[in-house]
Design a protein around this motif. Structure first.
Motif, mmCIF file in Angstrom:
data_model
loop_
_atom_site.group_PDB
_atom_site.id
_atom_site.type_symbol
_atom_site.label_atom_id
_atom_site.label_comp_id
_atom_site.label_asym_id
_atom_site.label_seq_id
_atom_site.Cartn_x
_atom_site.Cartn_y
_atom_site.Cartn_z
ATOM 1 N N GLN A 132 0.837 -1.206 0.000
ATOM 2 C CA GLN A 132 0.000 0.000 0.000
ATOM 3 C C GLN A 132 0.871 1.255 0.000
ATOM 4 O O GLN A 132 0.580 2.225 -0.696
ATOM 5 N N GLN A 148 1.839 7.354 -6.443
ATOM 6 C CA GLN A 148 0.838 8.399 -6.726
ATOM 7 C C GLN A 148 1.409 9.789 -6.417
ATOM 8 O O GLN A 148 1.156 10.740 -7.140
ATOM 9 N N ARG A 149 2.172 9.899 -5.345
ATOM 10 C CA ARG A 149 2.674 11.204 -4.912
ATOM 11 C C ARG A 149 3.864 11.686 -5.744
ATOM 12 O O ARG A 149 4.157 12.867 -5.788
ATOM 13 N N MET A 159 1.005 4.324 -2.684
ATOM 14 C CA MET A 159 0.809 5.719 -2.278
ATOM 15 C C MET A 159 1.988 6.590 -2.703
ATOM 16 O O MET A 159 1.807 7.715 -3.170
#
Length: 98
Positions: free
Chosen positions: A88, A95-96, A92
């Motif tokens: 996960q 995405q950032r 994340m």
């Protein structure tokens, strides 16, 4: 294990002496992030999770070798939780960084 410097050493190093026991405890236990950056913190959490996956494999094997399947299963569950958290976290971070 590293020793916590004595108050005398802290004072001799130029730091002010703590005024209370609470301040001494705070000085000894404050481990806040040296970098105030959410991505740094995310990377740290990913590394910690995935490192735990690797370490727990040894613990699973040790428990099995010593005939403790209940403990091995418990370590395996923790390992899976860490693997999920690591995955996960990687998603994340991706995405950032895009």
């Amino acid at each position: 294990m590293a020793e916590i410097p004595s108050v005398a050493w802290i004072i001799s190093a130029g730091a002010e002496a703590p005024q209370s026991a609470k301040e001494m405890i705070t000085m000894a236990t404050d481990i806040s992030s040296p970098v105030k950056d959410k991505n740094y913190n995310l990377i740290w959490a990913i590394e910690a999770s995935l490192s735990n996956v690797w370490k727990l494999e040894t613990y699973v094997q040790d428990a099995r070798e010593q005939g403790d399947e209940e403990l091995a299963d418990w370590f395996r569950k923790i390992q899976e939780n860490n693997r999920t958290a690591g995955q996960q976290g990687k998603e994340m971070l991706l995405q950032r960084l895009q």
